[in-house]
Motif scaffolding. Structure first.
Motif, mmCIF file in Angstrom:
data_model
loop_
_atom_site.group_PDB
_atom_site.id
_atom_site.type_symbol
_atom_site.label_atom_id
_atom_site.label_comp_id
_atom_site.label_asym_id
_atom_site.label_seq_id
_atom_site.Cartn_x
_atom_site.Cartn_y
_atom_site.Cartn_z
ATOM 1 N N GLU A 1 7.265 -11.134 18.899
ATOM 2 C CA GLU A 1 7.919 -9.691 19.273
ATOM 3 C C GLU A 1 6.624 -8.592 19.490
ATOM 4 O OE1 GLU A 1 11.563 -8.909 17.297
ATOM 5 O OE2 GLU A 1 12.224 -10.939 17.599
ATOM 6 N N GLY A 2 5.695 -8.816 18.502
ATOM 7 C CA GLY A 2 4.638 -8.031 18.532
ATOM 8 C C GLY A 2 4.306 -7.738 17.113
ATOM 9 N N PHE A 3 3.847 -6.572 16.827
ATOM 10 C CA PHE A 3 3.391 -6.062 15.664
ATOM 11 C C PHE A 3 4.492 -5.785 14.372
ATOM 12 C CE2 PHE A 3 2.369 -2.738 12.342
ATOM 13 C CZ PHE A 3 1.266 -3.337 11.879
ATOM 14 N N ILE A 4 4.413 -6.641 13.190
ATOM 15 C CA ILE A 4 5.499 -6.644 12.341
ATOM 16 C C ILE A 4 5.146 -5.537 11.427
ATOM 17 C CG2 ILE A 4 6.477 -7.820 10.301
ATOM 18 C CD1 ILE A 4 5.668 -10.426 11.731
ATOM 19 N N GLY A 5 3.878 -5.589 10.719
ATOM 20 C CA GLY A 5 3.630 -4.544 9.827
ATOM 21 C C GLY A 5 2.471 -4.967 8.936
ATOM 22 N N ARG A 6 1.908 -4.196 8.056
ATOM 23 C CA ARG A 6 0.986 -4.634 6.971
ATOM 24 C C ARG A 6 1.579 -4.863 5.679
ATOM 25 N NH1 ARG A 6 -1.929 -0.524 5.778
ATOM 26 N NH2 ARG A 6 -0.714 1.134 6.924
ATOM 27 N N SER A 7 0.913 -5.876 5.133
ATOM 28 C CA SER A 7 1.666 -5.914 3.811
ATOM 29 C C SER A 7 0.615 -5.556 2.797
ATOM 30 C CB SER A 7 1.428 -7.736 3.488
ATOM 31 O OG SER A 7 0.102 -8.255 3.528
ATOM 32 N N ASP A 8 1.017 -5.245 1.504
ATOM 33 C CA ASP A 8 0.273 -4.606 0.417
ATOM 34 C C ASP A 8 -0.737 -5.798 0.071
ATOM 35 O OD1 ASP A 8 1.770 -2.515 0.263
ATOM 36 O OD2 ASP A 8 3.132 -3.131 -1.292
ATOM 37 N N PHE A 9 -0.249 -7.075 -0.103
ATOM 38 C CA PHE A 9 -1.163 -8.113 -0.551
ATOM 39 C C PHE A 9 -0.866 -9.207 0.261
ATOM 40 C CE2 PHE A 9 0.083 -5.256 -3.982
ATOM 41 C CZ PHE A 9 -1.017 -4.911 -4.460
ATOM 42 N N TRP A 10 -1.736 -10.136 0.386
ATOM 43 C CA TRP A 10 -1.996 -11.371 1.293
ATOM 44 C C TRP A 10 -2.996 -12.295 0.465
ATOM 45 C CZ3 TRP A 10 0.183 -14.977 4.007
ATOM 46 C CH2 TRP A 10 -0.715 -15.573 4.839
ATOM 47 N N TRP A 11 -2.188 -13.587 0.182
ATOM 48 C CA TRP A 11 -3.126 -14.680 -0.583
ATOM 49 C C TRP A 11 -3.263 -15.755 0.603
ATOM 50 C CZ3 TRP A 11 0.160 -11.879 -3.873
ATOM 51 C CH2 TRP A 11 -0.340 -11.439 -4.944
ATOM 52 N N PRO A 12 -4.156 -15.812 1.510
ATOM 53 C CA PRO A 12 -4.057 -16.635 2.760
ATOM 54 C C PRO A 12 -4.125 -18.088 2.198
ATOM 55 C CG PRO A 12 -6.139 -15.593 2.680
ATOM 56 C CD PRO A 12 -5.247 -15.009 1.610
ATOM 57 N N ALA A 13 -4.878 -18.493 1.143
ATOM 58 C CA ALA A 13 -5.032 -19.968 0.818
ATOM 59 C C ALA A 13 -3.771 -20.270 0.582
ATOM 60 C CB ALA A 13 -5.899 -20.021 -0.352
ATOM 61 N N GLN A 14 -2.782 -19.607 -0.045
ATOM 62 C CA GLN A 14 -1.240 -20.031 -0.495
ATOM 63 C C GLN A 14 -0.278 -19.712 0.526
ATOM 64 O OE1 GLN A 14 -2.896 -18.343 -3.548
ATOM 65 N NE2 GLN A 14 -4.156 -20.395 -3.335
ATOM 66 N N GLY A 15 -0.698 -18.742 1.339
ATOM 67 C CA GLY A 15 0.224 -18.494 2.553
ATOM 68 C C GLY A 15 1.480 -17.349 1.693
ATOM 69 N N VAL A 16 0.951 -16.518 1.046
ATOM 70 C CA VAL A 16 2.019 -15.876 0.196
ATOM 71 C C VAL A 16 1.701 -14.104 0.451
ATOM 72 C CG1 VAL A 16 2.993 -15.247 -1.952
ATOM 73 C CG2 VAL A 16 2.316 -17.611 -1.654
ATOM 74 N N VAL A 17 2.711 -13.543 0.795
ATOM 75 C CA VAL A 17 2.655 -12.328 1.011
ATOM 76 C C VAL A 17 3.210 -11.506 -0.341
ATOM 77 C CG1 VAL A 17 3.626 -10.094 2.078
ATOM 78 C CG2 VAL A 17 2.907 -12.165 3.329
ATOM 79 N N GLY A 18 2.738 -10.282 -0.696
ATOM 80 C CA GLY A 18 3.011 -9.624 -1.929
ATOM 81 C C GLY A 18 3.345 -8.297 -1.545
ATOM 82 N N GLU A 19 4.420 -7.689 -2.092
ATOM 83 C CA GLU A 19 4.724 -6.302 -2.034
ATOM 84 C C GLU A 19 5.092 -5.711 -3.288
ATOM 85 O OE1 GLU A 19 5.080 -4.353 0.937
ATOM 86 O OE2 GLU A 19 3.865 -5.961 1.859
ATOM 87 N N PHE A 20 4.243 -4.490 -3.800
ATOM 88 C CA PHE A 20 4.701 -3.721 -4.866
ATOM 89 C C PHE A 20 5.899 -2.892 -4.079
ATOM 90 C CE2 PHE A 20 4.361 0.417 -7.052
ATOM 91 C CZ PHE A 20 4.878 0.147 -8.188
ATOM 92 N N ASP A 21 7.015 -2.799 -4.937
ATOM 93 C CA ASP A 21 8.241 -1.935 -4.540
ATOM 94 C C ASP A 21 8.431 -0.789 -5.413
ATOM 95 O OD1 ASP A 21 9.152 -2.831 -2.283
ATOM 96 O OD2 ASP A 21 10.430 -4.194 -2.986
ATOM 97 N N GLY A 22 7.694 0.228 -5.147
ATOM 98 C CA GLY A 22 7.738 1.458 -5.894
ATOM 99 C C GLY A 22 9.205 2.302 -5.254
ATOM 100 N N LYS A 23 9.896 2.734 -6.323
ATOM 101 C CA LYS A 23 11.166 3.499 -5.805
ATOM 102 C C LYS A 23 10.753 4.627 -5.134
ATOM 103 C CE LYS A 23 15.272 5.503 -8.015
ATOM 104 N NZ LYS A 23 15.688 6.158 -9.318
#
Length: 202
Positions: free
Chosen positions: A117-139
């Motif tokens: 569908e196109g661009f989703i967004g940018r992640s705060d953090f991305w561990w490509p070797a493990q395929g894991v996205v991380g996000e810090f959720d500040g209020k």
């Protein structure tokens, strides 16, 4: 960059001097918040080349190596080497310091994701070797109108859920944490391990 800066009638230490002083005299979490902020400013004014850290700058490196104590040199060098202009909040910088202290690999920052569908967004953090996205959720990104881009808090939460669902549909893991997790590193360690992020190999 070592010239003092005038604020009103006061002469203050310059950015490089102040940053090195902080990096050499406090813990990594606080030091990296300041170092990332300095890296962003230096990047914006063209003094820090893309893809480099503060340690790459001769002015920074020379000042660090001139510190009188080995412990201070090591503290400052560690923060300067990790420093990046890419984190977009204090929480993201603080998170990176906690990753380092817990022994996790440093993730890629602000990685862009897209699907059919196109661009989703940018992640705060991305561990490509493990395929894991991380996000810090500040209020603040949900409750401060200026950070929501003119939409309601409810709409911000809904859009964030859609974004996460689209990234998960690509086959990636996803993990979120808050300030309370950063203040209790054992909780963050458990969250990251459960999501598939691995401790750095020695």
């Amino acid at each position: 960059m070592l010239e003092p800066v005038r604020h009103g009638e006061f002469l203050c230490p310059g950015l490089v001097e102040t940053t090195v002083d902080v990096m050499s005299s406090t813990n990594l979490s606080r030091a990296l918040v300041v170092a990332d902020g300095a890296a962003l400013k230096l990047s914006r004014d063209g003094s820090l080349p893309a893809g480099t850290s503060l340690w790459s700058l001769p002015e920074i490196r020379t000042r660090i190596l001139a510190l009188p104590h080995a412990a201070a040199v090591n503290r400052a060098k560690r923060a300067a080497t990790l420093a990046s202009p890419l984190p977009e909040s204090v929480g993201e910088s603080y998170s990176r310091a906690v990753f380092e202290l817990l022994g996790f690999e440093q993730p890629a920052l602000q990685h862009a994701f897209a699907d059919r569908e196109g661009f989703i967004g940018r992640s705060d953090f991305w561990w490509p070797a493990q395929g894991v996205v991380g996000e810090f959720d500040g209020k603040s990104k949900y409750v401060q109108a200026a950070l929501r881009g003119g939409i309601t808090a409810e709409e911000a939460v809904y859009r964030e859920k859609i974004r996460e669902d689209r990234i998960r549909a690509l086959g990636h893991g996803f993990v979120r944490w808050r300030w309370v997790d950063l203040q209790n590193p054992d909780r963050l360690r458990a969250k990251l391990l459960a999501a598939g992020v691995r401790i750095r190999a020695l």
